[in-house]
Design a protein around this motif. Structure first.
Motif, PDB file in Angstrom:
ATOM      1  N   LEU A  38       0.834  -1.208   0.000  1.00  0.00           N
ATOM      2  CA  LEU A  38       0.000   0.000   0.000  1.00  0.00           C
ATOM      3  C   LEU A  38       0.867   1.256   0.000  1.00  0.00           C
ATOM      4  CD1 LEU A  38      -2.987   0.538  -0.053  1.00  0.00           C
ATOM      5  CD2 LEU A  38      -2.947   0.851   2.411  1.00  0.00           C
ATOM      6  N   SER A  39       2.032   1.173   0.644  1.00  0.00           N
ATOM      7  CA  SER A  39       2.858   2.389   0.717  1.00  0.00           C
ATOM      8  C   SER A  39       3.517   2.704  -0.620  1.00  0.00           C
ATOM      9  CB  SER A  39       3.896   2.296   1.827  1.00  0.00           C
ATOM     10  OG  SER A  39       4.856   1.337   1.530  1.00  0.00           O
ATOM     11  N   PHE A  40       3.347   1.841  -1.626  1.00  0.00           N
ATOM     12  CA  PHE A  40       3.768   2.231  -2.978  1.00  0.00           C
ATOM     13  C   PHE A  40       2.868   3.356  -3.497  1.00  0.00           C
ATOM     14  CE2 PHE A  40       6.938  -0.570  -5.010  1.00  0.00           C
ATOM     15  CZ  PHE A  40       7.256  -1.333  -3.904  1.00  0.00           C
ATOM     16  N   VAL A  41       1.655   3.435  -2.955  1.00  0.00           N
ATOM     17  CA  VAL A  41       0.731   4.492  -3.373  1.00  0.00           C
ATOM     18  C   VAL A  41       0.613   5.560  -2.298  1.00  0.00           C
ATOM     19  CG1 VAL A  41      -1.547   4.962  -4.298  1.00  0.00           C
ATOM     20  CG2 VAL A  41      -0.529   2.698  -4.605  1.00  0.00           C
ATOM     21  N   ILE A  42       0.403   5.106  -1.069  1.00  0.00           N
ATOM     22  CA  ILE A  42       0.273   6.071   0.025  1.00  0.00           C
ATOM     23  C   ILE A  42       1.599   6.125   0.764  1.00  0.00           C
ATOM     24  CG2 ILE A  42      -0.960   6.647   2.135  1.00  0.00           C
ATOM     25  CD1 ILE A  42      -3.297   5.002   1.033  1.00  0.00           C
ATOM     26  N   PHE A  43       2.256   7.279   0.672  1.00  0.00           N
ATOM     27  CA  PHE A  43       3.590   7.421   1.269  1.00  0.00           C
ATOM     28  C   PHE A  43       3.535   7.178   2.768  1.00  0.00           C
ATOM     29  CE2 PHE A  43       6.239  10.198  -1.784  1.00  0.00           C
ATOM     30  CZ  PHE A  43       5.817   9.412  -2.836  1.00  0.00           C
ATOM     31  N   GLY A  44       4.536   6.450   3.260  1.00  0.00           N
ATOM     32  CA  GLY A  44       4.703   6.320   4.698  1.00  0.00           C
ATOM     33  C   GLY A  44       3.787   5.312   5.341  1.00  0.00           C
ATOM     34  N   PHE A  45       2.966   4.622   4.562  1.00  0.00           N
ATOM     35  CA  PHE A  45       2.041   3.675   5.174  1.00  0.00           C
ATOM     36  C   PHE A  45       2.805   2.550   5.873  1.00  0.00           C
ATOM     37  CE2 PHE A  45      -1.376   0.679   5.608  1.00  0.00           C
ATOM     38  CZ  PHE A  45      -2.449   1.497   5.860  1.00  0.00           C
ATOM     39  N   GLY A  46       3.860   2.080   5.204  1.00  0.00           N
ATOM     40  CA  GLY A  46       4.687   1.041   5.799  1.00  0.00           C
ATOM     41  C   GLY A  46       5.286   1.492   7.122  1.00  0.00           C
ATOM     42  N   ASN A  47       5.736   2.748   7.177  1.00  0.00           N
ATOM     43  CA  ASN A  47       6.298   3.277   8.412  1.00  0.00           C
ATOM     44  C   ASN A  47       5.260   3.270   9.539  1.00  0.00           C
ATOM     45  OD1 ASN A  47       7.909   5.011   6.107  1.00  0.00           O
ATOM     46  ND2 ASN A  47       9.182   4.423   7.847  1.00  0.00           N
ATOM     47  N   TYR A 106      12.421  10.644  -5.725  1.00  0.00           N
ATOM     48  CA  TYR A 106      13.430  10.293  -4.727  1.00  0.00           C
ATOM     49  C   TYR A 106      12.773   9.876  -3.412  1.00  0.00           C
ATOM     50  CZ  TYR A 106      17.251  10.726  -1.451  1.00  0.00           C
ATOM     51  OH  TYR A 106      18.179  10.472  -0.477  1.00  0.00           O
ATOM     52  N   THR A 107      11.772  10.618  -2.978  1.00  0.00           N
ATOM     53  CA  THR A 107      11.103  10.319  -1.710  1.00  0.00           C
ATOM     54  C   THR A 107      10.355   9.004  -1.783  1.00  0.00           C
ATOM     55  OG1 THR A 107      10.760  12.686  -1.582  1.00  0.00           O
ATOM     56  CG2 THR A 107       9.710  11.362   0.105  1.00  0.00           C
ATOM     57  N   TRP A 108       9.735   8.772  -2.917  1.00  0.00           N
ATOM     58  CA  TRP A 108       9.024   7.506  -3.131  1.00  0.00           C
ATOM     59  C   TRP A 108       9.973   6.336  -2.926  1.00  0.00           C
ATOM     60  CZ3 TRP A 108       9.274   3.851  -7.318  1.00  0.00           C
ATOM     61  CH2 TRP A 108       8.192   2.950  -7.353  1.00  0.00           C
ATOM     62  N   ARG A 109      11.149   6.445  -3.580  1.00  0.00           N
ATOM     63  CA  ARG A 109      12.160   5.396  -3.473  1.00  0.00           C
ATOM     64  C   ARG A 109      12.635   5.271  -2.020  1.00  0.00           C
ATOM     65  NH1 ARG A 109      13.946   1.148  -3.129  1.00  0.00           N
ATOM     66  NH2 ARG A 109      16.186   0.729  -3.163  1.00  0.00           N
ATOM     67  N   LEU A 110      12.825   6.408  -1.388  1.00  0.00           N
ATOM     68  CA  LEU A 110      13.342   6.428  -0.017  1.00  0.00           C
ATOM     69  C   LEU A 110      12.417   5.684   0.928  1.00  0.00           C
ATOM     70  CD1 LEU A 110      15.738   7.811   1.482  1.00  0.00           C
ATOM     71  CD2 LEU A 110      14.105   9.544   2.201  1.00  0.00           C
ATOM     72  N   GLN A 111      11.122   5.958   0.802  1.00  0.00           N
ATOM     73  CA  GLN A 111      10.222   5.330   1.773  1.00  0.00           C
ATOM     74  C   GLN A 111      10.006   3.861   1.472  1.00  0.00           C
ATOM     75  OE1 GLN A 111       6.502   4.905   1.397  1.00  0.00           O
ATOM     76  NE2 GLN A 111       6.522   5.314  -0.801  1.00  0.00           N
ATOM     77  N   ILE A 112      10.163   3.475   0.200  1.00  0.00           N
ATOM     78  CA  ILE A 112      10.085   2.045  -0.099  1.00  0.00           C
ATOM     79  C   ILE A 112      11.284   1.324   0.512  1.00  0.00           C
ATOM     80  CG2 ILE A 112      10.300   0.371  -1.965  1.00  0.00           C
ATOM     81  CD1 ILE A 112       8.526   2.165  -3.623  1.00  0.00           C
ATOM     82  N   ARG A 113      12.465   1.937   0.411  1.00  0.00           N
ATOM     83  CA  ARG A 113      13.636   1.306   1.002  1.00  0.00           C
ATOM     84  C   ARG A 113      13.454   1.180   2.520  1.00  0.00           C
ATOM     85  NH1 ARG A 113      18.317   4.614   0.089  1.00  0.00           N
ATOM     86  NH2 ARG A 113      18.491   3.742  -1.986  1.00  0.00           N
ATOM     87  N   GLN A 114      12.862   2.223   3.110  1.00  0.00           N
ATOM     88  CA  GLN A 114      12.655   2.176   4.560  1.00  0.00           C
ATOM     89  C   GLN A 114      11.717   1.038   4.929  1.00  0.00           C
ATOM     90  OE1 GLN A 114      12.050   5.706   6.654  1.00  0.00           O
ATOM     91  NE2 GLN A 114      14.073   6.423   6.060  1.00  0.00           N
TER      92      GLN A 114
END
Lengths: 546, 294
Positions: free
Chosen positions: A71-80, A188-196
């Motif tokens: 889901l965080s591929f679409v909604i930023f930070g969801f994984g966090n 860049y941010t998209w990639r960053l949060q996926i890595r996180q």
């Protein structure tokens, strides 16, 4: 020419050794460029592999991840959020919201924020609209698509025409550029949060705990202290240097000048037309003017740097000689020139040499008196309004001489510091060997100074290349030498002063030419620096001396 | 270095002592000439600022009639006082802000190790090769919209002077490089965070460089003509001394305002020179240190 080995090289006499070095230097140039190209290719390969790795990692994360990660591929930070890092999650989410508001909401943001700002042009359109409007880099298209139009307004005293302004190209381009910046930041941010998300996944899989928001904040003054420290300066550099410079480079591909100011008249993309003008040596082209100014700029820089360097060192050696008293006084006298603001001292000095200035008058009267006494031939009689600033070469020579007046104090200070560092036993042993003062200077002081100050010489050469103050305040570029680039070209103009006058003095204000000259200045400086850094010994191995 | 060839021992007509004395005499002579040449314009400007009989250039230095008329005119008839205050404010603000920017940048690059450090330094090096004022073409446009030109130009200029000042980190970094790393490590072992290391360990040792940076920041607006002239057009109230005084020496004004320029030049130089001479030691340390380390 074949490369000699050390023994053969040492057997050469001085002249041949020098010749050999020169030839070797030029032989090395193709190799140097070849090496540079190879390096570049390797860098490209590296970049491609890196991108491939990133994509592989993203795909793997998606495949392995649970629903929250996906889901965080679409909604930023969801994984966090899912893994218990609400602070990071919230920041990512906030970024996404701001991005969407800026890029996607057409005119909508105006209604929300219009109350807070009077000037709402930024919010009047979405970022994507600005980007489309700017016709980014499409040759032949205008920047912005609504030109100003005349409208007839019915008033009490009959109808009047009023100009209604449409787009302002300057702003359209600026906002388009901002949109591009924003999109890059978004990716860049998209990639960053996926890595996180992936890192969180790995950590939880091992049964450990992820970092909490509290720990994150604490690390900002500890492990991540560099981020705290760099935030402010980097934001400053990004907004006030990087963004404007990229903008100005883009201007080189447009027709932005006083006639096309983007407001009363939209400017458009012209492709490489302006660059062709720069290398057009015919009528109306910039080629000749540019070549002349570049030649003088390099010449000026060379003389200004080396006269200052050697004379300044000479003065420093005199002041520091054993047995010379009141050293501090001599030094302070020179330092005064640094302390007094340059525009005061330079402007005053430049007027001293005017036809009615004290020194200018002295010169005229002196020469004319000598003519009267028949010491000088009659042909040298000077007119009452003669000024050294009016002749091409007299002005150039006077500039170099006056620059000595400005520059010596800096070199003197620096040389003083270095002279004190030269080991005294070198001098003592050389004196025992019977060397005189001059030999000591040529064999010890000079090589040592040259070695230590190699990088400084480069900086100072580049500094003189862009020495705006001395030229602009002393001559203002004059005497006149025709017109190019919508502005008069002066005999003593450096690239930088020419550029400056082009943007501020000229009624045509050819910003696109200014932009090209700016790029050229950059190229000259970059190439020089590259060459010098590869030649100067002290930049390579710092322990080399002796 | 190659060996110096041995020659016959140093002999001359004069004794060693006498020849050294002659050498020193020549040096004293040269230094005196240098002093006269270097100080001549400063004496000139002070003398001309007290000239009463004519406001134009007259071709002689010594005034026929001494008086403070020019200084009085300066305060009564011109906006000079306002320019002076503007520049003073800019000097103080720039000194403070620029120090913050430069020190945090240089400290980080010198003593902290992080990913992308080298790349960042190279990037700033390349960025610095562009002629800086080119950015002003855009900045001016934006500042006009934001109302940071004309009367508010000093504020706009402060932003311009400070925002990118992080790029001038070289001298300060050179200084931080010389402080032994073991100090940081000792403090870290004792449990200090990096922030504490910064302001409890390193800052107290960094007085010279802090003073140097403050001095440079304070001097910048006084000496800057290029950037100021770009943002301040025609509007008299927002001018800095450099831009205002430049106008007085234009062909149109020079016949009346030449001596005014001299008087203003003297007034401008007094605070700057006194601050500078007071802190000269730190400036010299900065210049020599920075140059040698490259």
């Amino acid at each position: 020419m074949k490369r000699l080995n050390d023994l053969e090289y040492l057997r050469l006499d001085k002249g041949r050794a020098f010749l050999y070095n020169v030839v070797m230097f030029f032989c090395a140039i193709p190799g140097f460029f070849g090496g540079a190209i190879l390096k570049l290719l390797r860098l490209c390969k590296k970049g491609v592999t890196a991108i491939g790795k990133e994509i592989a990692d993203i795909v793997r994360t998606f495949v392995r991840g649970n629903w929250a990660v996906r889901l965080s591929f679409v909604i930023f930070g969801f994984g966090n959020f899912y893994y218990g890092q609400p602070l990071r999650g919230a920041l990512f989410l906030l970024f996404e919201l701001v991005f969407c508001a800026y890029m996607l909401v057409p005119g909508g943001a105006r209604h929300w924020l219009g109350l807070a700002f009077k000037e709402t042009s930024l919010l009047a359109r979405s970022g994507f609209e600005w980007l489309v409007k700017s016709n980014f880099l499409q040759t032949g298209q205008t920047v912005g698509d609504v030109p100003p139009r005349e409208e007839i307004v019915q008033g009490l005293l009959g109808s009047t025409t009023v100009t209604v302004y449409g787009d302002d190209s300057v702003k359209v381009l600026l906002y388009a550029l901002l949109s591009i910046f924003f999109i890059i930041a978004f990716i860049y941010t998209w990639r960053l949060q996926i890595r996180q998300c992936r890192i969180c996944m790995d950590i939880t899989a091992k049964g450990k705990k992820v970092r909490s928001g509290k720990q994150d904040l604490a690390s900002l003054v500890d492990d991540q202290f560099h981020k705290t420290m760099l935030a402010l300066p980097l934001v400053g550099i990004l907004t006030f240097t990087v963004l404007p410079i990229i903008y100005m480079v883009l201007i080189a591909f447009t027709s932005y000048d006083a006639a096309h100011d983007g407001y009363a008249n939209l400017f458009s993309w012209v492709g490489l037309h302006n660059f062709n003008q720069l290398f057009n040596f015919g009528q109306g082209g910039l080629g000749l003017a540019f070549g002349e100014i570049l030649a003088w700029t390099l010449m000026w820089s060379f003389f200004a740097t080396f006269t200052n360097y050697f004379l300044g060192m000479f003065v420093a050696i005199m002041i520091n000689k054993k047995g010379i008293k009141i050293k501090k006084f001599w030094r302070t006298v020179l330092v005064m020139t640094i302390a007094i603001p340059q525009f005061v001292s330079l402007l005053y000095v430049s007027r001293l040499f005017d036809d009615s200035g004290v020194l200018g008058k002295l010169l005229i009267n002196g020469v004319n008196t000598l003519v009267d006494w028949n010491v000088l031939p009659d042909s040298m009689t000077l007119a009452a309004n003669f000024s050294l600033w009016d002749g091409e070469w007299t002005a150039k020579i006077l500039l170099i001489v006056l620059n000595i007046w400005i520059g010596i104090p800096y070199i003197m200070l620096m040389a003083t510091g270095i002279l004190m560092n030269i080991p005294t036993d070198l001098y003592e042993s050389s004196r025992i060997d019977g060397a005189n003062t001059f030999q000591q200077y040529a064999r010890i002081t000079l090589p040592y100074m040259l070695f230590v100050t190699g990088p400084y010489l480069l900086t100072s050469f580049v500094g003189n290349l862009n020495n705006f103050n001395v030229i602009y305040l002393l001559t203002g570029g004059g005497p006149n030498n025709g017109i190019a680039g919508g502005v008069s070209v002066g005999h003593t103009d450096l690239l930088i002063t020419w550029l400056y006058r082009m943007t501020i003095e000229s009624p045509k204000a050819e910003y696109y030419t200014a932009s090209i000259i700016g790029i050229m200045v950059f190229l000259v400086v970059a190439i020089l620096s590259l060459i010098v850094y590869n030649v100067i010994p002290s930049t390579k191995n710092e322990e080399d001396f002796k | 270095m190659k060996q110096i060839r041995t020659k016959k021992p140093h002999t001359s007509l004069l004794g060693a002592k006498a020849s050294r004395r002659l050498g020193n005499a020549i040096i004293y002579l040269l230094l005196t000439v240098i002093t006269v040449v270097w100080l001549f314009p400063f004496f000139g400007i002070v003398l001309e600022s007290f000239r009463v009989e004519s406001g134009a250039q007259v071709g002689y230095l010594w005034p026929k009639q001494f008086g403070a008329d020019n200084y009085i005119r300066l305060l009564r008839e011109t906006d000079f006082l306002r320019w002076f205050i503007n520049t003073g404010i800019m000097g103080v603000a720039t000194a403070i802000l620029q120090t913050v920017f430069v020190l945090s940048m240089s400290y980080t690059l010198s003593r902290l190790r992080f990913k992308g450090r080298r790349g960042l330094m190279n990037f700033m090096l390349i960025l610095g090769m562009f002629p800086g004022f080119l950015t002003l073409i855009l900045i001016y446009k934006v500042f006009v919209d934001l109302g940071l030109t004309a009367n508010m130009a000093p504020l706009g200029l402060i932003i311009v002077y400070c925002a990118s000042s992080g790029m001038g980190y070289y001298v300060a970094k050179g200084f931080f490089d010389t402080i032994p790393k073991s100090l940081d490590e000792a403090a870290r072992v004792d449990g200090a965070t990096r922030l504490q290391v910064f302001y409890k360990v390193i800052m107290p040792l960094s007085k010279p460089i802090v003073i140097y940076t403050v001095l440079m920041g304070f001097m910048a607006p006084w000496g800057d003509f290029m950037l100021a002239n770009y943002l301040i057009h025609e509007n008299s109230r927002g001018m800095s001394v450099a831009v205002g005084m430049f106008e007085w020496l234009s062909r149109a004004n020079m016949n009346e305002k030449y001596t005014l320029f001299c008087a203003a030049g003297v007034i401008v130089s007094i605070p700057v020179v006194s601050v500078f001479l007071l802190l000269q030691r730190y400036y010299v340390e900065g210049v020599t240190g920075g140059a040698v380390k490259g």
